[in-house]
Design a protein around this motif. Structure first.
Motif, PDB file in Angstrom:
ATOM      1  N   VAL A 114       0.851  -1.192   0.000  1.00  0.00           N
ATOM      2  CA  VAL A 114       0.000   0.000   0.000  1.00  0.00           C
ATOM      3  C   VAL A 114       0.886   1.241   0.000  1.00  0.00           C
ATOM      4  O   VAL A 114       0.624   2.214  -0.712  1.00  0.00           O
ATOM      5  CB  VAL A 114      -0.968   0.001   1.206  1.00  0.00           C
ATOM      6  CG1 VAL A 114      -1.581   1.372   1.432  1.00  0.00           C
ATOM      7  CG2 VAL A 114      -2.054  -1.033   0.996  1.00  0.00           C
ATOM      8  N   LEU A 115       1.955   1.190   0.768  1.00  0.00           N
ATOM      9  CA  LEU A 115       2.902   2.300   0.812  1.00  0.00           C
ATOM     10  C   LEU A 115       3.501   2.555  -0.568  1.00  0.00           C
ATOM     11  O   LEU A 115       3.634   3.693  -0.998  1.00  0.00           O
ATOM     12  CB  LEU A 115       4.001   1.987   1.831  1.00  0.00           C
ATOM     13  CG  LEU A 115       5.049   3.048   2.085  1.00  0.00           C
ATOM     14  CD1 LEU A 115       4.413   4.289   2.664  1.00  0.00           C
ATOM     15  CD2 LEU A 115       6.103   2.501   3.024  1.00  0.00           C
ATOM     16  N   VAL A 116       3.840   1.491  -1.285  1.00  0.00           N
ATOM     17  CA  VAL A 116       4.430   1.630  -2.618  1.00  0.00           C
ATOM     18  C   VAL A 116       3.390   2.062  -3.649  1.00  0.00           C
ATOM     19  O   VAL A 116       3.659   2.896  -4.517  1.00  0.00           O
ATOM     20  CB  VAL A 116       5.093   0.300  -3.054  1.00  0.00           C
ATOM     21  CG1 VAL A 116       5.524   0.354  -4.502  1.00  0.00           C
ATOM     22  CG2 VAL A 116       6.279  -0.020  -2.168  1.00  0.00           C
ATOM     23  N   ASP A 117       2.191   1.510  -3.557  1.00  0.00           N
ATOM     24  CA  ASP A 117       1.180   1.722  -4.585  1.00  0.00           C
ATOM     25  C   ASP A 117       0.443   3.054  -4.514  1.00  0.00           C
ATOM     26  O   ASP A 117      -0.216   3.430  -5.482  1.00  0.00           O
ATOM     27  CB  ASP A 117       0.149   0.597  -4.556  1.00  0.00           C
ATOM     28  CG  ASP A 117       0.717  -0.713  -5.070  1.00  0.00           C
ATOM     29  OD1 ASP A 117       1.746  -0.675  -5.775  1.00  0.00           O
ATOM     30  OD2 ASP A 117       0.134  -1.763  -4.761  1.00  0.00           O
ATOM     31  N   LEU A 118       0.538   3.741  -3.400  1.00  0.00           N
ATOM     32  CA  LEU A 118      -0.165   5.020  -3.305  1.00  0.00           C
ATOM     33  C   LEU A 118       0.364   5.987  -4.362  1.00  0.00           C
ATOM     34  O   LEU A 118       1.559   6.035  -4.637  1.00  0.00           O
ATOM     35  CB  LEU A 118       0.001   5.628  -1.909  1.00  0.00           C
ATOM     36  CG  LEU A 118      -0.820   4.954  -0.825  1.00  0.00           C
ATOM     37  CD1 LEU A 118      -0.458   5.494   0.528  1.00  0.00           C
ATOM     38  CD2 LEU A 118      -2.299   5.125  -1.086  1.00  0.00           C
ATOM     39  N   LYS A 119      -0.527   6.729  -4.921  1.00  0.00           N
ATOM     40  CA  LYS A 119      -0.144   7.654  -5.988  1.00  0.00           C
ATOM     41  C   LYS A 119       0.942   8.599  -5.499  1.00  0.00           C
ATOM     42  O   LYS A 119       0.795   9.250  -4.483  1.00  0.00           O
ATOM     43  CB  LYS A 119      -1.361   8.449  -6.442  1.00  0.00           C
ATOM     44  CG  LYS A 119      -1.098   9.298  -7.638  1.00  0.00           C
ATOM     45  CD  LYS A 119      -2.357   9.987  -8.104  1.00  0.00           C
ATOM     46  CE  LYS A 119      -2.004  10.842  -9.314  1.00  0.00           C
ATOM     47  NZ  LYS A 119      -3.169  11.413  -9.901  1.00  0.00           N
ATOM     48  N   GLY A 120       2.010   8.665  -6.222  1.00  0.00           N
ATOM     49  CA  GLY A 120       3.131   9.515  -5.825  1.00  0.00           C
ATOM     50  C   GLY A 120       4.171   8.765  -5.037  1.00  0.00           C
ATOM     51  O   GLY A 120       5.333   9.116  -5.054  1.00  0.00           O
ATOM     52  N   GLY A 121       3.777   7.702  -4.354  1.00  0.00           N
ATOM     53  CA  GLY A 121       4.734   6.890  -3.606  1.00  0.00           C
ATOM     54  C   GLY A 121       5.443   7.686  -2.532  1.00  0.00           C
ATOM     55  O   GLY A 121       5.152   8.840  -2.277  1.00  0.00           O
ATOM     56  N   ILE A 122       6.418   7.061  -1.901  1.00  0.00           N
ATOM     57  CA  ILE A 122       7.180   7.733  -0.861  1.00  0.00           C
ATOM     58  C   ILE A 122       8.302   8.572  -1.450  1.00  0.00           C
ATOM     59  O   ILE A 122       8.884   9.380  -0.793  1.00  0.00           O
ATOM     60  CB  ILE A 122       7.742   6.728   0.173  1.00  0.00           C
ATOM     61  CG1 ILE A 122       8.469   5.592  -0.507  1.00  0.00           C
ATOM     62  CG2 ILE A 122       6.663   6.227   1.066  1.00  0.00           C
ATOM     63  CD1 ILE A 122       9.086   4.588   0.425  1.00  0.00           C
ATOM     64  N   ARG A 123       8.581   8.340  -2.725  1.00  0.00           N
ATOM     65  CA  ARG A 123       9.519   9.158  -3.468  1.00  0.00           C
ATOM     66  C   ARG A 123       9.319   8.873  -4.934  1.00  0.00           C
ATOM     67  O   ARG A 123       8.783   7.848  -5.299  1.00  0.00           O
ATOM     68  CB  ARG A 123      10.948   8.909  -3.041  1.00  0.00           C
ATOM     69  CG  ARG A 123      11.401   7.488  -3.355  1.00  0.00           C
ATOM     70  CD  ARG A 123      12.854   7.295  -3.247  1.00  0.00           C
ATOM     71  NE  ARG A 123      13.249   7.361  -1.865  1.00  0.00           N
ATOM     72  CZ  ARG A 123      14.463   7.176  -1.458  1.00  0.00           C
ATOM     73  NH1 ARG A 123      15.402   6.933  -2.311  1.00  0.00           N
ATOM     74  NH2 ARG A 123      14.776   7.237  -0.209  1.00  0.00           N
ATOM     75  N   LYS A 124       9.757   9.756  -5.753  1.00  0.00           N
ATOM     76  CA  LYS A 124       9.633   9.542  -7.189  1.00  0.00           C
ATOM     77  C   LYS A 124      10.483   8.348  -7.585  1.00  0.00           C
ATOM     78  O   LYS A 124      11.594   8.178  -7.091  1.00  0.00           O
ATOM     79  CB  LYS A 124      10.106  10.777  -7.960  1.00  0.00           C
ATOM     80  CG  LYS A 124       9.283  12.007  -7.678  1.00  0.00           C
ATOM     81  CD  LYS A 124       8.025  11.989  -8.492  1.00  0.00           C
ATOM     82  CE  LYS A 124       7.306  13.300  -8.332  1.00  0.00           C
ATOM     83  NZ  LYS A 124       5.929  13.197  -8.171  1.00  0.00           N
TER      84      LYS A 124
END
Length: 181
Positions: free
Chosen positions: A149-159
């Motif tokens: 979920v952390l990876v898939d969220l739009k925008g992610g944790i970083r580009k």
């Protein structure tokens, strides 16, 4: 849920970590409740939603949240150590680094609860059964729900950046030979 969301938000300073944790905790609670409800007709002991079951659900939530925080802490550390690593590789690296700790902790708790389930008596059997289900789903949701979920969220944790090999030799840029003094 709101308090947990705020706690994770304050700890990691990013709402995406909070949302990943909430998804994992909802998953743990629902799976435990569903299996508990369906198994009611199959097991030879009473499964009632009582104070023991509520205690088991709260314990599962705490256990799962602890595992999630451990992996998220490693993700945060690895973000500082490897700033050029893309987010999927970063999360995968963090999960792999903490996987042995997660498995050892879960196995220890699972064996303890299994002994309580077998030898604990009729009163604690429903609690132990809910905990057995919750511990298994807790490790699953930490690795396969919260982190994705952390990876898939739009925008992610970083580009997302192109993957670079951390161990590749560094090369110097070619110098221009046509320079005049």
């Amino acid at each position: 849920m709101i308090a947990i969301f705020l706690y994770i938000f304050l700890r990691f300073r990013d709402w995406r970590f909070s949302l990943g944790t909430i998804f994992a905790l909802v998953h743990d609670t629902l799976v435990t409740l569903i299996v508990f409800s369906f198994a009611r007709n199959w097991v030879p002991f009473p499964l009632e939603i009582d104070q023991h079951f509520i205690a088991a659900i709260l314990t599962v939530i705490g256990f799962s949240m602890n595992d999630t925080v451990v992996i998220f802490d490693r993700i945060r550390e690895d973000m500082k150590l490897h700033p050029n690593l893309d987010q999927k590789s970063l999360v995968n690296k963090a999960i792999n680094e903490t996987l042995s700790r997660t498995i050892m902790t879960t196995l220890t708790v699972f064996l303890t609860i299994l002994i309580l389930f077998i030898f604990g008596g009729e009163v604690t059997r429903g609690f132990a059964f809910a905990m057995l289900i919750g511990v298994i789903t807790g490790i699953y949701s930490t690795v396969f729900v919260a982190a994705p979920v952390l990876v898939d969220l739009k925008g992610g944790i970083r580009k997302s950046k192109p993957h670079t090999d951390l161990h590749a030799p560094k090369t110097e840029p070619a110098k221009n030979k046509n320079t005049t003094l």
